[in-house]
Design a protein around this motif. Structure first.
Motif, PDB file in Angstrom:
ATOM      1  N   THR A  39     -16.503 -20.022   0.664  1.00  0.00           N
ATOM      2  CA  THR A  39     -15.618 -20.900   1.430  1.00  0.00           C
ATOM      3  C   THR A  39     -15.215 -22.083   0.565  1.00  0.00           C
ATOM      4  O   THR A  39     -16.067 -22.810   0.055  1.00  0.00           O
ATOM      5  CB  THR A  39     -16.327 -21.416   2.697  1.00  0.00           C
ATOM      6  OG1 THR A  39     -16.770 -20.308   3.488  1.00  0.00           O
ATOM      7  CG2 THR A  39     -15.388 -22.286   3.526  1.00  0.00           C
ATOM      8  N   LEU A  40     -13.919 -22.263   0.383  1.00  0.00           N
ATOM      9  CA  LEU A  40     -13.391 -23.395  -0.377  1.00  0.00           C
ATOM     10  C   LEU A  40     -12.784 -24.393   0.608  1.00  0.00           C
ATOM     11  O   LEU A  40     -11.862 -24.064   1.346  1.00  0.00           O
ATOM     12  CB  LEU A  40     -12.314 -22.930  -1.376  1.00  0.00           C
ATOM     13  CG  LEU A  40     -12.720 -21.829  -2.355  1.00  0.00           C
ATOM     14  CD1 LEU A  40     -11.541 -21.459  -3.240  1.00  0.00           C
ATOM     15  CD2 LEU A  40     -13.916 -22.253  -3.191  1.00  0.00           C
ATOM     16  N   ASP A  41     -13.319 -25.606   0.635  1.00  0.00           N
ATOM     17  CA  ASP A  41     -12.837 -26.645   1.544  1.00  0.00           C
ATOM     18  C   ASP A  41     -11.696 -27.395   0.871  1.00  0.00           C
ATOM     19  O   ASP A  41     -11.888 -28.090  -0.124  1.00  0.00           O
ATOM     20  CB  ASP A  41     -13.976 -27.605   1.898  1.00  0.00           C
ATOM     21  CG  ASP A  41     -13.614 -28.556   3.030  1.00  0.00           C
ATOM     22  OD1 ASP A  41     -12.410 -28.763   3.285  1.00  0.00           O
ATOM     23  OD2 ASP A  41     -14.545 -29.099   3.652  1.00  0.00           O
ATOM     24  N   ASN A  42     -10.492 -27.270   1.438  1.00  0.00           N
ATOM     25  CA  ASN A  42      -9.320 -27.920   0.852  1.00  0.00           C
ATOM     26  C   ASN A  42      -9.215 -29.413   1.160  1.00  0.00           C
ATOM     27  O   ASN A  42      -8.313 -30.083   0.643  1.00  0.00           O
ATOM     28  CB  ASN A  42      -8.043 -27.215   1.317  1.00  0.00           C
ATOM     29  CG  ASN A  42      -7.769 -25.943   0.545  1.00  0.00           C
ATOM     30  OD1 ASN A  42      -8.122 -25.827  -0.626  1.00  0.00           O
ATOM     31  ND2 ASN A  42      -7.150 -24.974   1.196  1.00  0.00           N
ATOM     32  N   LEU A  43     -10.106 -29.925   2.012  1.00  0.00           N
ATOM     33  CA  LEU A  43     -10.138 -31.368   2.312  1.00  0.00           C
ATOM     34  C   LEU A  43      -8.753 -31.880   2.703  1.00  0.00           C
ATOM     35  O   LEU A  43      -8.269 -32.892   2.193  1.00  0.00           O
ATOM     36  CB  LEU A  43     -10.669 -32.156   1.105  1.00  0.00           C
ATOM     37  CG  LEU A  43     -12.080 -31.786   0.630  1.00  0.00           C
ATOM     38  CD1 LEU A  43     -12.425 -32.544  -0.646  1.00  0.00           C
ATOM     39  CD2 LEU A  43     -13.107 -32.056   1.709  1.00  0.00           C
ATOM     40  N   TRP A  44      -8.146 -31.178   3.651  1.00  0.00           N
ATOM     41  CA  TRP A  44      -6.788 -31.535   4.095  1.00  0.00           C
ATOM     42  C   TRP A  44      -6.752 -32.963   4.621  1.00  0.00           C
ATOM     43  O   TRP A  44      -7.557 -33.337   5.472  1.00  0.00           O
ATOM     44  CB  TRP A  44      -6.337 -30.557   5.173  1.00  0.00           C
ATOM     45  CG  TRP A  44      -4.899 -30.684   5.564  1.00  0.00           C
ATOM     46  CD1 TRP A  44      -3.848 -30.982   4.760  1.00  0.00           C
ATOM     47  CD2 TRP A  44      -4.369 -30.474   6.875  1.00  0.00           C
ATOM     48  NE1 TRP A  44      -2.675 -30.974   5.474  1.00  0.00           N
ATOM     49  CE2 TRP A  44      -2.974 -30.669   6.782  1.00  0.00           C
ATOM     50  CE3 TRP A  44      -4.920 -30.135   8.112  1.00  0.00           C
ATOM     51  CZ2 TRP A  44      -2.124 -30.537   7.894  1.00  0.00           C
ATOM     52  CZ3 TRP A  44      -4.082 -30.003   9.202  1.00  0.00           C
ATOM     53  CH2 TRP A  44      -2.716 -30.205   9.093  1.00  0.00           C
ATOM     54  N   MET A  45      -5.835 -33.764   4.091  1.00  0.00           N
ATOM     55  CA  MET A  45      -5.682 -35.172   4.460  1.00  0.00           C
ATOM     56  C   MET A  45      -7.011 -35.929   4.310  1.00  0.00           C
ATOM     57  O   MET A  45      -7.283 -36.870   5.046  1.00  0.00           O
ATOM     58  CB  MET A  45      -5.150 -35.294   5.885  1.00  0.00           C
ATOM     59  CG  MET A  45      -3.794 -34.645   6.106  1.00  0.00           C
ATOM     60  SD  MET A  45      -2.513 -35.337   5.013  1.00  0.00           S
ATOM     61  CE  MET A  45      -2.345 -36.982   5.714  1.00  0.00           C
ATOM     62  N   GLY A  46      -7.831 -35.483   3.368  1.00  0.00           N
ATOM     63  CA  GLY A  46      -9.112 -36.127   3.110  1.00  0.00           C
ATOM     64  C   GLY A  46     -10.201 -35.781   4.103  1.00  0.00           C
ATOM     65  O   GLY A  46     -11.297 -36.349   4.019  1.00  0.00           O
ATOM     66  N   ARG A  47      -9.933 -34.852   5.014  1.00  0.00           N
ATOM     67  CA  ARG A  47     -10.913 -34.497   6.042  1.00  0.00           C
ATOM     68  C   ARG A  47     -11.655 -33.216   5.661  1.00  0.00           C
ATOM     69  O   ARG A  47     -11.029 -32.165   5.515  1.00  0.00           O
ATOM     70  CB  ARG A  47     -10.222 -34.266   7.395  1.00  0.00           C
ATOM     71  CG  ARG A  47      -9.678 -35.521   8.056  1.00  0.00           C
ATOM     72  CD  ARG A  47      -8.916 -35.126   9.315  1.00  0.00           C
ATOM     73  NE  ARG A  47      -8.408 -36.273  10.047  1.00  0.00           N
ATOM     74  CZ  ARG A  47      -8.884 -36.699  11.199  1.00  0.00           C
ATOM     75  NH1 ARG A  47      -9.919 -36.090  11.755  1.00  0.00           N
ATOM     76  NH2 ARG A  47      -8.343 -37.725  11.817  1.00  0.00           N
ATOM     77  N   PRO A  48     -12.968 -33.262   5.509  1.00  0.00           N
ATOM     78  CA  PRO A  48     -13.724 -32.018   5.295  1.00  0.00           C
ATOM     79  C   PRO A  48     -13.630 -31.117   6.529  1.00  0.00           C
ATOM     80  O   PRO A  48     -13.395 -31.575   7.645  1.00  0.00           O
ATOM     81  CB  PRO A  48     -15.163 -32.505   5.095  1.00  0.00           C
ATOM     82  CG  PRO A  48     -15.042 -33.957   4.748  1.00  0.00           C
ATOM     83  CD  PRO A  48     -13.828 -34.455   5.470  1.00  0.00           C
ATOM     84  N   ARG A  49     -13.785 -29.820   6.293  1.00  0.00           N
ATOM     85  CA  ARG A  49     -13.856 -28.810   7.360  1.00  0.00           C
ATOM     86  C   ARG A  49     -12.592 -28.780   8.222  1.00  0.00           C
ATOM     87  O   ARG A  49     -12.661 -28.614   9.441  1.00  0.00           O
ATOM     88  CB  ARG A  49     -15.085 -29.041   8.248  1.00  0.00           C
ATOM     89  CG  ARG A  49     -16.418 -28.970   7.504  1.00  0.00           C
ATOM     90  CD  ARG A  49     -17.602 -29.250   8.414  1.00  0.00           C
ATOM     91  NE  ARG A  49     -17.475 -30.532   9.060  1.00  0.00           N
ATOM     92  CZ  ARG A  49     -17.604 -30.733  10.380  1.00  0.00           C
ATOM     93  NH1 ARG A  49     -17.873 -29.722  11.186  1.00  0.00           N
ATOM     94  NH2 ARG A  49     -17.487 -31.945  10.888  1.00  0.00           N
ATOM     95  N   SER A  50     -11.433 -28.893   7.597  1.00  0.00           N
ATOM     96  CA  SER A  50     -10.172 -28.755   8.325  1.00  0.00           C
ATOM     97  C   SER A  50      -9.444 -27.475   7.942  1.00  0.00           C
ATOM     98  O   SER A  50      -8.968 -26.751   8.817  1.00  0.00           O
ATOM     99  CB  SER A  50      -9.262 -29.965   8.073  1.00  0.00           C
ATOM    100  OG  SER A  50      -9.793 -31.128   8.667  1.00  0.00           O
TER     101      SER A  50
END
Length: 378
Positions: A81-92
């Motif tokens: 699982t690669l966390d893209n940190l969308w808008m700086g938010r983990p697990r999005s």
């Protein structure tokens, strides 16, 4: 005691000797170790060349026989699982990295706005974009597929798997972007970044029913519309994992609460039910959700999700019937849906769910679906 001599690098062989060793024997052993290392590196280089379809420059590798020396290549077969940190938010937003016998693929790479994060996640595992062989898209919504064109520009050998109904919008994303601009008139670039076209020759068109071979990994492709008319899911029978995109909604890893994501334009609850059945028929052990991570009990997950999906559709129908205006309708839906989420989650996680699922868009998608049904029935 002398320090041991050490050969570094892939397939390195470590040679130890002590002060009682005869210098000549020690020297010969050291030369043998370095020769083994050179052969291993050349063999590894040869395999890399073949994998990328380049002509080999070392096809005539000399045969050397060393008694009692064996080199075993370890084939990696993993899902990360690669966390893209969308808008700086983990697990999005999660991308799935699939590795098997030297083949690497990414399922749903995410939006262009998180491309740098995706690169960093890959690099942390010793992988560059040029090492990838394929991108597998569950569907073409920007939070799942927006980075695809940029990845292909960086690695023109990438094969991109996508359903036939989504393929035209991957080749020419102008209509997709125009639709998204109406939904996010002020924040489109911030949320999703640059969206580049993908050359038609890079596409591998799917209809559902295909079986893909990636390294030694076998994936079954199943058409799973409902969230989007061009949605597919990928089933890894060997690992028991179903990569279902948004077909099974939003469930942030670490929580048990599951909720719908129903953005416009082509939500369809009737055919969505058939997609639930298609997933359950295959009896996966786990679901991999883009929002976010694994769900370990697919049957319970889908039962809860389906029930909430239909209940939210009924809520939307009632709000449309009674609300004085469109703005009042969306306010009523947001208030009711958020109150329900908050019954199950603390405030921070409730906000996280609402953000990841674009809760306001869920109302717009359900409202459009219900109005289309009413028009078709009249």
């Amino acid at each position: 005691m002398e320090k041991p001599e050490e050969a570094t690098g892939r397939g390195a062989v470590r040679l130890f000797h002590n002060s009682l060793s005869v210098q000549t024997i020690s020297s010969l052993l050291l030369q043998a170790a370095w020769l083994i290392l050179l052969i291993v590196r050349a063999t590894d280089h040869e395999s890399r060349i073949r994998r990328h379809n380049f002509p080999s420059r070392c096809s005539q590798l000399p045969t050397v026989n060393f008694p009692n020396v064996r080199y075993t290549s370890r084939h990696m077969n993993s899902i990360t699982t690669l966390d893209n940190l969308w808008m700086g938010r983990p697990r999005s937003i999660a991308a799935g990295l699939l590795e098997s016998d030297g083949h690497r693929a990414v399922i749903d790479p995410g939006p262009g706005s998180t491309l740098d994060t995706l690169r960093q996640q890959l690099q942390a595992r010793g992988i560059g974009v040029g090492d990838l062989g394929a991108i597998l898209l569950t569907h073409i919504h920007l939070d799942h597929a927006g980075a695809t064109g940029a990845l292909v520009r960086e690695n023109p050998r990438l094969a991109v798997y996508v359903h036939s109904k989504g393929a035209p919008h991957v080749i020419d994303p102008s209509k997709l972007l125009a639709s998204a601009q109406r939904l996010w008139p002020n924040d489109l670039q911030l949320l999703f970044g640059e969206v580049l076209p993908v050359p038609a020759e890079n596409l591998r068109i799917l209809e559902g029913g295909e079986n893909l071979t990636l390294g030694s990994r076998k994936l079954e492709v199943v058409y799973t519309p409902g969230h989007a008319s061009h949605h597919v899911s990928y089933f890894d029978k060997g690992e028991g994992v179903a990569f279902v995109g948004d077909t099974a909604g939003v469930r942030i890893e670490g929580n048990s609460f599951v909720m719908p994501a129903t953005p416009p334009p082509d939500i369809d609850l009737g055919i969505w039910d058939t997609s639930f059945a298609a997933i359950l028929e295959r009896k996966p052990a786990r679901l991999f959700l883009t929002h976010f991570g694994y769900s370990e009990n697919p049957s319970e997950h889908i039962v809860l999700f389906r029930e909430r999906l239909h209940r939210w559709a009924a809520l939307t129908a009632e709000i449309l019937r009674t609300a004085a205006s469109d703005s009042a309708a969306i306010d009523s839906f947001m208030s009711a849906a958020y109150a329900e989420i908050s019954q199950y989650l603390p405030a921070g996680e409730a906000d996280h769910y609402a953000f990841s699922a674009n809760l306001n868009l869920s109302f717009l998608g359900l409202a459009r679906y219900l109005r289309k049904r009413a028009t078709a029935a009249s």
